[in-house]
Design an enzyme around this catalytic site. Structure first.
Site, short mmCIF file in Angstrom:
data_model
loop_
_atom_site.label_atom_id
_atom_site.label_comp_id
_atom_site.label_asym_id
_atom_site.label_seq_id
_atom_site.Cartn_x
_atom_site.Cartn_y
_atom_site.Cartn_z
N SER A 1 -3.99 -3.39 9.13
CA SER A 1 -3.61 -2.19 9.56
C SER A 1 -4.16 -0.78 9.71
CB SER A 1 -1.64 -1.66 8.79
OG SER A 1 -1.90 -0.49 8.77
N TYR B 1 3.61 0.44 1.44
CA TYR B 1 2.71 -0.57 2.69
C TYR B 1 1.51 0.15 2.64
CZ TYR B 1 2.41 -1.22 7.84
OH TYR B 1 1.24 -2.86 8.87
#
Length: 713
Positions: A590, A603
């Protein structure tokens, strides 16, 4: 009641008795009544090809001589409709038939210079084409053209080939069929055999067909339905005869090995197949298929298996698919000596290659093509089953099916007589036939991922499914792994519909469960032979301020996005190292692994861990050609399962917008002002899987439409 001479196709137990599982007459007068003669040919072909006891995939051919209007003269002319080169009667469509003027085919007889020149006759066939039909005529065209009947079937039923491959096949043919069906000695398919068939018909006008030694069956009639019914009646007669003759017999001299339990058989195959795949993928990546049906196990466990296997196959179709002979792996199920087998496998495979090279040197002619891949196609393992390797999954599966046909033939022939394989020189002349070589040279160039095998975790999500589709479109085989069974089945159904069942597999897997991950790699090894590409894409997303981030939430992110990526990579490395042919690992991380975001510490940290893990693995895999790279998406809302849950609400709240405005917000904040789609991530994952990135490892590609905070440094 007499028991069968054969056991079934794909593991079905086909009881060839007089009362059970007989060949069914599927002809429907209501369907055929309004059909033209050419349409009846298609109908007949599809019916015959629908039952593998009648003919194997791609085997045999059918024809009809039909009156057509000549497009130039307007006159009625006789046209031969015959299955075109490379087709399959079970799945053929109207455009799969070659069409040729019969008067021109008959005129070719005046050009024929004798058996030494028969191959040149193939070059004349295009000059006989009717109505500019682009479908290439097959080498068997003269065999149909010169039989003086309107309809001709040429099938490869196991029951007939078992007669044809027996030492006394002529006498057996007469015993089973009397004068109804004749017999011709072995002759390689081609123009000369077409003339032989014509001569036989003229000398035996009452005969309804002929058995070709070591080859198959021809039947004929002047009506489409009559020809179909004759074909299945003749085959059924042979099946009944074998059922009576072999009742109570022990096949292949009886069993000397016992089969392992099904799970144990797959476990052995899972370790053997990547090792074999590594040896046979030197020129191109090969795909494997495992078969442990009753038919196969009966053969590999039998006393006479090795001497029969050494004789090779008989029917040319069997031989072309399975090579001169199989390799019998030195596994003893009673001792379970798998480690010893794996240690000795290099020597076994080297010995097979040397034997194949010697066969080539013994049999080659002045104009023979260069030696081809010297590796075996078929591998027989006592107590376990059969493995086949080929350039793609469908070919590997079909090669296995053909060897099952060969097993059935050996079973029948050795039960009533003595099985006879194709003579070595004849086998070579077919394998290295210049016409076959020309056909191989006409094959389209393989796609960029042909023969590659990929595992995609998070395969039911938008990015995972899009990546799988991109790989499939380039010729790869793909196993989708996901924790959500319903989504997994939906994704599978979609891909199977577009790319076929051969190339798509699924496994329900939790990437944090060490045992499930290991089991998934065993599955992919058995289903496809190993793995070349891992796309580690399984994911979750969470949003919470650091004060509200519980230990449970923190650990869940770490378990899935860090530990999960470690587990699936570790198992991929194990299999890839066994294969020794390199590989590609692609992490879907990501933008957040490089650029911090508010209210997402768990995250972002886990994603950063992924990226650094990839760098570490790039170092470890380089010496064996395993490349590890990262794709960093950002804000892939459409099609993403992650954005269907509360993560969407959380991120919308963080940025003070609603659900509808979130995608626009992400788009506008990017430098390029464009939305990022699953297909965009799939394209980057394809780049890292393909040979175009063969010199890239340890790299990161951001697919985020531009985010300066995530620029790599």
């Amino acid at each position: 009641m007499a028991q069968a001479a054969y056991r079934g196709f794909h593991g079905r137990n086909i009881m060839l008795t007089r009362a059970e599982n007989r060949l069914e007459n599927l002809w429907d007068d209501a369907k055929s009544e309004a059909m033209s003669e050419s349409e009846k040919l298609l109908y007949r072909s599809n019916l015959l090809g629908s039952d593998k006891r009648i003919t194997n995939y791609g085997g045999g051919n059918t024809s009809a001589k039909v009156m057509e209007t000549d497009p130039l003269t307007g006159d009625q002319v006789e046209v031969l409709w015959v299955k075109g080169s490379g087709g399959d009667v079970g799945s053929i469509k109207m455009d799969g038939f070659a069409t040729l003027y019969m008067d021109k085919l008959n005129a070719l007889k005046g050009l024929y210079r004798g058996v030494e020149y028969e191959d040149e006759m193939v070059g004349y066939l295009p000059h006989c084409t009717f109505n500019l039909n682009p479908r290439a005529a097959s080498i068997d065209t003269p065999l149909h053209a010169y039989v003086p009947r309107k309809h001709v079937d040429h099938m490869h039923p196991d029951a007939i080939i078992a007669i044809a491959a027996s030492k006394n096949s002529k006498e057996l043919t007469q015993e089973v069929f009397g004068a109804e069906i004749g017999w011709l000695p072995w002759k390689k398919p081609g123009y000369e055999l077409g003339l032989w068939l014509e001569d036989f018909c003229k000398k035996n006008p009452e005969a309804k067909g002929v058995v070709l030694e070591s080859h198959g069956l021809f039947t004929w009639a002047d009506d489409a339905k009559e020809c179909y019914e004759l074909t299945i009646a003749i085959i059924q007669k042979a099946m009944d005869w074998f059922a009576d003759k072999t009742a109570g017999q022990d096949a292949f001299g009886g069993a000397v090995h016992e089969s392992l339990a099904p799970e144990a058989r797959r476990a052995v195959a899972a370790r053997l197949m990547p090792a074999i795949r590594g040896f046979v993928s030197g020129n191109q990546h090969m795909v494997g298929h495992f078969e442990d049906s009753e038919t196969v196990l009966e053969f590999v466990n039998a006393r006479d298996m090795e001497p029969l296997a050494a004789l090779g196959t008989s029917c040319p179709d069997h031989f072309l698919r399975t090579k001169i002979r199989p390799l019998v792996v030195n596994f003893d199920p009673a001792k379970n000596n798998l480690d010893e087998v794996l240690e000795g496998l290099p020597d076994q495979i080297a010995a097979y290659r040397e034997d194949y090279a010697a066969y080539y040197e013994r049999c080659k002619r002045d104009d023979s093509p260069a030696i081809r891949d010297p590796n075996a196609v078929v591998y027989l393992i006592p107590g376990v089953g059969m493995i086949t390797f080929a350039k793609d999954k469908a070919t590997a599966r079909i090669s296995g099916e053909f060897y099952v046909n060969a097993i059935n033939v050996m079973r029948g022939a050795s039960a009533v007589s003595e099985y006879v394989g194709l003579p070595e020189q004849e086998a070579f002349d077919i394998e290295y036939w210049l016409l076959e070589e020309a056909k191989l040279q006409r094959m389209p160039k393989p796609k960029s991922l042909a023969g590659r095998v990929a595992l995609v975790t998070g395969g039911a999500g938008g990015i995972g499914a899009a990546t799988a589709e991109r790989y499939l479109s380039e010729g790869a085989c793909v196993m989708l792994a996901d924790i959500n069974g319903d989504n997994l089945e939906a994704a599978k159904a979609n891909l199977v519909q577009r790319y076929g069942r051969d190339v798509v597999r699924t496994v329900k897997m939790n990437v944090t469960d060490e045992a499930e991950v290991a089991s998934a790699y065993a599955d992919i090894s058995v289903e496809f032979g190993g793995i070349d590409i891992l796309v580690s894409n399984a994911g979750i997303a969470s949003s919470a301020s650091v004060e509200e981030t519980t230990l449970e939430l923190w650990q869940k992110n770490m378990d899935i996005l860090s530990t999960g990526y470690f587990l699936v990579s570790r198992e991929a490395f194990k299999v890839m190292r066994v294969q020794g042919i390199g590989g590609s690992v692609v992490f879907v991380a990501s933008k957040n692994g490089l650029a911090a975001s508010p209210n997402a510490s768990a995250y972002c940290t886990a994603k950063a861990s992924e990226i650094h893990l990839a760098r570490c693995l790039a170092l470890e895999g380089a010496d064996v050609g395993i490349r590890v790279n990262v794709v960093n998406p950002d804000a892939v809302l459409r099609g993403s399962k992650i954005w269907e849950g509360e993560w969407l609400d959380q991120r919308a709240s963080t940025y003070g917008t609603d659900k509808e405005g979130l995608e626009e917000m992400y788009r506008n904040r990017s430098l390029l002002k464009r939305s990022v789609l699953p297909e965009d991530i799939a394209e980057a994952a394809y780049f890292f899987a393909a040979d175009t990135s063969a010199k890239s490892t340890g790299n990161i590609v951001n697919v985020d439409a531009g985010n300066k905070e995530a620029f790599t440094r």
